[in-house]
Structure formats: C-alpha cells, structure tokens
Enzyme design. Structure first.
Site, PDB file in Angstrom:
ATOM      1  N   GLY A 206       0.814  -1.210   0.000  1.00  0.00           N
ATOM      2  CA  GLY A 206       0.000   0.000   0.000  1.00  0.00           C
ATOM      3  C   GLY A 206       0.841   1.249   0.000  1.00  0.00           C
ATOM      4  O   GLY A 206       2.075   1.198  -0.019  1.00  0.00           O
ATOM      5  N   PRO A 209       1.938   6.918   2.931  1.00  0.00           N
ATOM      6  CA  PRO A 209       1.173   7.740   3.867  1.00  0.00           C
ATOM      7  C   PRO A 209      -0.016   7.019   4.496  1.00  0.00           C
ATOM      8  O   PRO A 209      -0.610   7.531   5.447  1.00  0.00           O
ATOM      9  CB  PRO A 209       0.693   8.904   2.978  1.00  0.00           C
ATOM     10  N   GLU A 250      17.445   3.263   7.439  1.00  0.00           N
ATOM     11  CA  GLU A 250      18.533   3.297   6.454  1.00  0.00           C
ATOM     12  C   GLU A 250      18.097   4.292   5.403  1.00  0.00           C
ATOM     13  O   GLU A 250      17.163   4.056   4.645  1.00  0.00           O
ATOM     14  CB  GLU A 250      18.775   1.902   5.876  1.00  0.00           C
ATOM     15  N   GLU A 382      21.114  14.024  -2.903  1.00  0.00           N
ATOM     16  CA  GLU A 382      21.099  12.687  -3.487  1.00  0.00           C
ATOM     17  C   GLU A 382      20.257  12.708  -4.761  1.00  0.00           C
ATOM     18  O   GLU A 382      19.049  12.954  -4.720  1.00  0.00           O
ATOM     19  CB  GLU A 382      20.529  11.687  -2.488  1.00  0.00           C
TER      20      GLU A 382
END
Length: 477
Positions: A206, A209, A250, A382
């Site tokens: 899913g 949020p 991570e 990034e």
C-alpha cells in the site's frame, strides 16, 4: 517469462492466508523499460494493518518460544524455496525495477538467499547467556515488527529485515514499495510453502502515507524498520515517537570516493563510474562524488567520459544500465542534470535529453560532470540516478574535508596504491561503510550510516542485534 497475474496480487497475506483488503483499491505496476502495465496490486488500508498486527501479536506468543533449531530449519526452508524460485524472484525485481535480468540475479537475488542462510546459522545466538558479575544477561525478541522497504533494492532490504527478525523470534508485517511489490508476493508464497506458522509473516502492500504511517504509529508494533529517503525517514520517526517503539532507519547518501595520488587512476575511475551507473544510479551507497588529485584531474575526466560513453543501455544480456524505476524518478534526475548545468558545472557527457534509440522507457543517459564544487546542488543532494561528479583536491587533508562535508554518512570509498595505505584514510571517513580498492559488499558485516543517513544496522550479527531485547537477571550472591 513469469506470469505475475498468477500471483495473489489482488490479496493481502495475513494470518497464514490470502484475503481481501478492507479497501479494495489497486495500483498498477509498470514496466519501466516498456511503460506497459505488468499487473495491478491491491492497496492495503489502516484497517488491514490492524488485522495484520493482531495476527502478528497472537503469533508472537508462541513463535517467541520456538527453539533456535526450529527457527533455523524454517529459515533454511525459505532459502531452499528461494533457490527453487530464483527465476521468479529475478523476473519480479527485473521487470518492475528495470534492472537487466543478468545483473538482477547477482545484484538483487543471490545476496538475499545468502542472508537467509546466514541468519539460519545464527539463531543459536538467541539462546546464548552471559554472566555479568552476579547477573545473567538473556536475549529475547523485540516483538512485533513493521517493515517498510524501498523500490531500489526491494528483495535485498526485505531479506535484511525479515531474515534476522525471524531468527530472533519476532513476528512481522511487511510493506513493499508500490513500484516494486512483486518479489514480496513471491516471498509470501515461499514462506507459506515453508510452513511458517500463521501470523508470523504478514504482507500488506500500500501507499506510504497510509500503510506505512499506520505501521509507524501502531501501538501494538514494537519496532519499525524503514529504508528510504531521509525526508520520509524523519516522518516515520515522528509518527512512531508517541509509542516509544524502536525505530531503525537506512536513509539517503551522497557518498565520496577518494582516489589517492598513487592509485591506478584508470582502474579507480572506471570502478567508480560503474559503481554509480549500476542499477541506473538508484543505489543509496553509490559513490557519486569522485575526488581526484588536481594534477591528475583532466586525465580522470577523460577516463570517466570514455567509461560513460561505453555503457550499454537496455535490459538485454549485454546491457549494464536499464531505465530509471519510474517516470517520476526519470524527471527528478533530469531536473538535477539541468540544475548542474545552470549552476556552472561542466557537462562532460550525457545530459537530460532522451537517449537515442530509446523512445520508450524511463531512460537517462550516463552523465559525468566536471568543474564541480562541493557547494553545488549536484554535490549536496542525493540524485538517485546515473550522475557522477568529479571534484579536484590539492592534498589528502582537503580530500577528507570535502568527503566529510555532507549531511550524509552512509558510504564512502578509497582507491589507493594498496589496501594497507588506504586504511588510515578510511579511519578518517565519517561514514558507516568504506569500500577500499573495489572491495565488494559483504553480507557478514554491518550495514548502516552516520549522521542523517540513519541509525541502526542491517546484516552481520549487528543486524540480528537490532531485533533483540537484553534482560538482566539478578541472582543472589
């Protein structure tokens, strides 16, 4: 080719069986190489999370008390199932992510199988007791866990969470990325066929949020382990804070590769470029800032240009680099390339234009920037795409200062004359990993970052420690 419509992608796996979602909506899984729909996957709800957590909580009462040898046998049975269905796992990752299948096998599948067997052999650590003065120190499982895994290394991160959790005696609910959920369905079938008791492993795909937030906030979940962006990781920690559950993260990276003056420049630059271009640059540990001695800078730029222009695109047996995972990710990477040019970096090769001969698919050219300074956006943020930045340095102190001048600290690299001369530099790098002279990722060693790259560790015995509660038993003297 695997027919993914035969998987139970319209169902959730809860309490040992496939069942319908409370909501019933679905999300398309798109092949990023063709832009065609592979299948539809059901989207779970907060109510589905409640159901899965209740199942995991019930299962934990008995699963936590299984013997280490029982859990070892289950983990080895899962690894056996992964071996038997290796091609299904390869296709599940390759089709949804876009990584060429021949690379997916060794980059995405072989390691997770090894990790399952690794933790099978370490279940006995849970029965180890230690004497501390007049006390005994016991190890117990942390409890019910919620796992939120990313789209870029979906099976790798699944194994990095599920394998040690099972070894420790934890139960769990896994939520894969909406972009790459197929390998989790294959794994749910493998786990079911291995005979794991009902409720120990549950799968609720899913939206982040919705399902991710429900896992992070749930009062009956004892630990949440998240892999993804730093922004999302902060939100997971915020939502989890009121229940004081354990949180491991991570997160992102902007990792440096220092090439020393006495290094084999050709080997170092080529390896550094391949490290960025593999998996289409969608690697959190990618060494995207290449730091090169100023006196050898032009030579390094020329090598990087040649390397990038040799990269074969596509998904066939000769391809090194497939498409980006989605149209959204492709557009993000292209915007970073445009920003690099706008801020004054020199575009050596590549660029934001669609690669020739690839009118379909979310492809981005392998891109090399020169004349990059460490304050530019492309050196700070990034990008998560096949973009490498070459930065010159004058001496080793400056190289280390540039390397450590980042909010991240996940990974780093050094290419020196030899490993022995690289170690003093490695000790000065502010990062959880350091790859020396092309050293490979090691599943026996801990993986995790410093600073805003997260907390906690995966893989190695440290990965098992994350799922352990320590109990001190005070004995009479």
């Amino acid at each position: 080719m695997t027919d993914f419509n035969k998987l139970h992608t319209d169902k959730l796996y809860i309490d040992g069986q496939w069942q319908a979602s409370e909501g019933g909506s679905s999300h398309p899984v798109i092949d990023p190489a063709t832009e065609e729909e592979i299948c539809q996957v059901v989207q779970g709800t907060a109510e589905d999370v409640d159901t899965a957590v209740a199942a995991a909580r019930r299962a934990f009462k008995s699963w936590r008390n299984t013997s280490a040898s029982e859990r070892r046998d289950y983990l080895n049975a899962i690894a056996d199932g992964m071996e038997k269905r290796r091609e299904d796992l390869v296709q599940a990752v390759s089709r949804a992510l876009g990584c060429p299948a021949h690379i997916t096998k060794w980059l995405h599948v072989d390691g997770p199988i090894y990790a399952m067997r690794y933790y099978a052999e370490r279940t006995a650590l849970m029965e180890k007791t230690e004497k501390a003065g007049h006390s005994l120190v016991l190890r117990e499982p942390v409890g019910v866990c919620g796992f939120i895994t990313p789209w870029n290394y979906p099976l790798h991160q699944f194994a990095g969470k599920v394998a040690p959790a099972l070894a420790a005696g934890c139960t769990m609910i896994a939520k894969p990325s909406e972009n790459t959920p197929l390998q989790d369905y294959v794994m749910a079938e493998i786990i079911h066929d291995a005979g794991l008791p009902a409720g120990v492993f549950n799968l609720v795909p899913g939206a982040g949020p919705v399902v991710g937030a429900a896992l992070a906030a749930h009062p009956e979940i004892d630990m949440v382990s998240f892999t993804g962006s730093t922004r999302a990781g902060v939100e997971v920690a915020r939502v989890a804070a009121p229940t004081v559950k354990r949180v491991t993260q991570e997160l992102g990276g902007k990792s440096p590769l220092i090439i020393t003056p006495d290094a084999d420049l050709e080997a170092a630059v080529r390896w550094g470029c391949e490290d960025v271009f593999i998996n289409s640059g969608q690697t959190c540990t990618a060494l995207t800032r290449m730091l090169v001695p100023a006196e050898r800078y032009d030579e390094a730029v020329a090598i990087a240009k040649q390397m990038a222009e040799e990269v074969a695109l596509g998904t066939g047996p000769d391809a090194l680099m497939g498409p980006l995972s989605s149209a959204r990710q492709r557009d993000i990477v292209r915007s970073y390339i445009e920003k690099g040019v706008a801020e004054g970096a020199r575009l050596v090769t590549g660029g934001a234009e669609t690669p020739e001969n690839f009118p379909k698919g979310f492809y981005v050219k392998p891109t090399v920037f020169a004349n990059v300074t460490n304050d530019m956006t492309i050196a700070r943020e990034e990008i998560f795409g096949p973009v490498t930045c070459l930065i010159p340095y004058r001496d080793m102190d400056e190289a280390i200062a540039i390397a450590n001048d980042t909010q991240y600290g996940l990974s780093s690299g050094i290419w020196a004359r030899d490993a022995e001369s690289a170690l003093p530099v490695a000790r000065r790098m502010e990062a959880g990993l350091c790859f020396v002279n092309g050293g490979e990722f090691n599943y026996d060693a801990p993986f995790g970052g410093y600073k805003r790259s997260g907390n906690g560790r995966e893989f190695g015995e440290a990965g098992l420690d994350e799922f352990i509660q320590l109990k001190s038993v005070q004995l009479p003297e």
